[in-house]
Scaffold this motif. Sequence first.
Motif, PDB file in Angstrom:
ATOM      1  N   ARG A  26       0.738  -0.979  -0.592  1.00 56.59           N
ATOM      2  CA  ARG A  26       0.142   0.113  -0.075  1.00 56.59           C
ATOM      3  C   ARG A  26       0.616   1.531  -0.200  1.00 56.59           C
ATOM      4  N   THR A  27       0.250   2.058  -0.491  1.00 52.88           N
ATOM      5  CA  THR A  27       1.460   3.690  -0.966  1.00 52.88           C
ATOM      6  C   THR A  27      -0.247   4.532  -1.248  1.00 52.88           C
ATOM      7  N   PHE A  28      -0.014   5.642  -0.571  1.00 55.90           N
ATOM      8  CA  PHE A  28      -0.892   6.122  -0.510  1.00 55.90           C
ATOM      9  C   PHE A  28      -0.578   7.227  -2.104  1.00 55.90           C
ATOM     10  N   ASN A  29       0.867   7.065  -2.281  1.00 55.15           N
ATOM     11  CA  ASN A  29       1.213   8.142  -3.273  1.00 55.15           C
ATOM     12  C   ASN A  29       0.881   7.363  -4.542  1.00 55.15           C
ATOM     13  N   ILE A  30       0.435   6.251  -4.787  1.00 52.49           N
ATOM     14  CA  ILE A  30      -0.080   6.009  -6.112  1.00 52.49           C
ATOM     15  C   ILE A  30      -1.308   6.837  -6.377  1.00 52.49           C
ATOM     16  N   ILE A  31      -0.972   8.096  -7.117  1.00 53.91           N
ATOM     17  CA  ILE A  31      -1.689   8.639  -7.493  1.00 53.91           C
ATOM     18  C   ILE A  31      -2.716   8.381  -9.263  1.00 53.91           C
ATOM     19  N   VAL A  32      -1.876   7.810  -9.943  1.00 55.39           N
ATOM     20  CA  VAL A  32      -2.927   7.072 -11.172  1.00 55.39           C
ATOM     21  C   VAL A  32      -2.302   6.141 -10.904  1.00 55.39           C
ATOM     22  N   MET A  33      -3.425   5.077 -11.645  1.00 53.09           N
ATOM     23  CA  MET A  33      -3.202   4.064 -12.542  1.00 53.09           C
ATOM     24  C   MET A  33      -3.383   3.636 -13.889  1.00 53.09           C
ATOM     25  N   GLY A  34      -2.893   2.552 -15.041  1.00 50.74           N
ATOM     26  CA  GLY A  34      -3.538   2.618 -15.857  1.00 50.74           C
ATOM     27  C   GLY A  34      -3.104   1.301 -16.490  1.00 50.74           C
ATOM     28  N   TRP A  35      -3.570   1.154 -17.848  1.00 47.75           N
ATOM     29  CA  TRP A  35      -3.364   0.005 -19.106  1.00 47.75           C
ATOM     30  C   TRP A  35      -3.477   0.480 -19.752  1.00 47.75           C
ATOM     31  N   PHE A  36      -1.731   0.288 -20.578  1.00 44.15           N
ATOM     32  CA  PHE A  36      -1.216   0.098 -21.418  1.00 44.15           C
ATOM     33  C   PHE A  36      -1.269  -1.030 -22.474  1.00 44.15           C
ATOM     34  N   ARG A  37      -0.703  -1.290 -24.091  1.00 43.30           N
ATOM     35  CA  ARG A  37      -0.820  -2.389 -24.446  1.00 43.30           C
ATOM     36  C   ARG A  37      -0.003  -2.044 -25.948  1.00 43.30           C
ATOM     37  N   GLN A  38       0.504  -3.540 -25.816  1.00 41.89           N
ATOM     38  CA  GLN A  38       1.948  -3.324 -26.907  1.00 41.89           C
ATOM     39  C   GLN A  38       1.065  -4.713 -27.932  1.00 41.89           C
ATOM     40  N   PRO A  39       0.647  -4.325 -29.526  1.00 42.30           N
ATOM     41  CA  PRO A  39       0.342  -5.031 -30.249  1.00 42.30           C
ATOM     42  C   PRO A  39       1.799  -5.566 -30.490  1.00 42.30           C
ATOM     43  N   PRO A  40       1.398  -6.597 -31.110  1.00 40.72           N
ATOM     44  CA  PRO A  40       3.136  -7.589 -32.218  1.00 40.72           C
ATOM     45  C   PRO A  40       3.687  -6.736 -33.269  1.00 40.72           C
ATOM     46  N   GLY A  41       4.508  -6.217 -32.773  1.00 39.34           N
ATOM     47  CA  GLY A  41       4.826  -5.445 -33.914  1.00 39.34           C
ATOM     48  C   GLY A  41       4.871  -3.747 -34.187  1.00 39.34           C
ATOM     49  N   LYS A  42       4.161  -3.112 -33.086  1.00 40.87           N
ATOM     50  CA  LYS A  42       3.912  -1.789 -32.472  1.00 40.87           C
ATOM     51  C   LYS A  42       4.789  -1.759 -30.989  1.00 40.87           C
ATOM     52  N   GLU A  43       4.571  -0.065 -31.115  1.00 43.55           N
ATOM     53  CA  GLU A  43       4.438   0.381 -29.845  1.00 43.55           C
ATOM     54  C   GLU A  43       3.434   0.922 -28.664  1.00 43.55           C
ATOM     55  N   ARG A  44       4.340   0.785 -27.534  1.00 40.27           N
ATOM     56  CA  ARG A  44       3.166   0.544 -25.991  1.00 40.27           C
ATOM     57  C   ARG A  44       2.353   2.135 -26.830  1.00 40.27           C
ATOM     58  N   GLU A  45       0.647   1.309 -26.240  1.00 45.38           N
ATOM     59  CA  GLU A  45      -0.315   2.233 -26.636  1.00 45.38           C
ATOM     60  C   GLU A  45      -1.396   2.527 -25.093  1.00 45.38           C
ATOM     61  N   PHE A  46      -1.651   3.353 -25.055  1.00 48.45           N
ATOM     62  CA  PHE A  46      -2.777   3.760 -23.892  1.00 48.45           C
ATOM     63  C   PHE A  46      -3.589   3.230 -24.439  1.00 48.45           C
TER      64      PHE A  46
END
Length: 126
Positions: A26-46
């Motif tokens: 636990r940390t109260f400084n986790i201010i934002v959590m997100g998911w990204f994805r990286q399709p095959p052969g492509k860059e990571r995207e939001f």
Amino acid sequence: VQLQASGGGLVQAGGSLRLSCAASERTFNIIVMGWFRQPPGKEREFVANIRRSGGTTNYAESVKGRFTISRDNANNTVYLQMNSLKPEDTAVYYCAARISFESRWPTLHVSDYNYWGQGTLVTVSS
């Protein structure tokens, strides 16, 4: 802080999956959590993110109306419910956390996050 993502797998187009991401402490400084994805052969995207306080969310246009991000602050866990999956959703999905006193909201970029999970593979067959 370690992030453990789970819930990926193989699903047919039109199906659903639910991803989970648990923080190791636990940390109260986790201010934002997100998911990204990286399709095959492509860059990571939001994909989506959520603020710890207030629950404000953002979604990529490609997933709006199909994916829902939610959080359980008591258990330091964030979820990504993915419905109406399409073959183009096939990717390795990564959860990420921004631990800081500053959110940089809307916090859409890979560089905005300072902790990452190991990734979980989602494969959508046509």
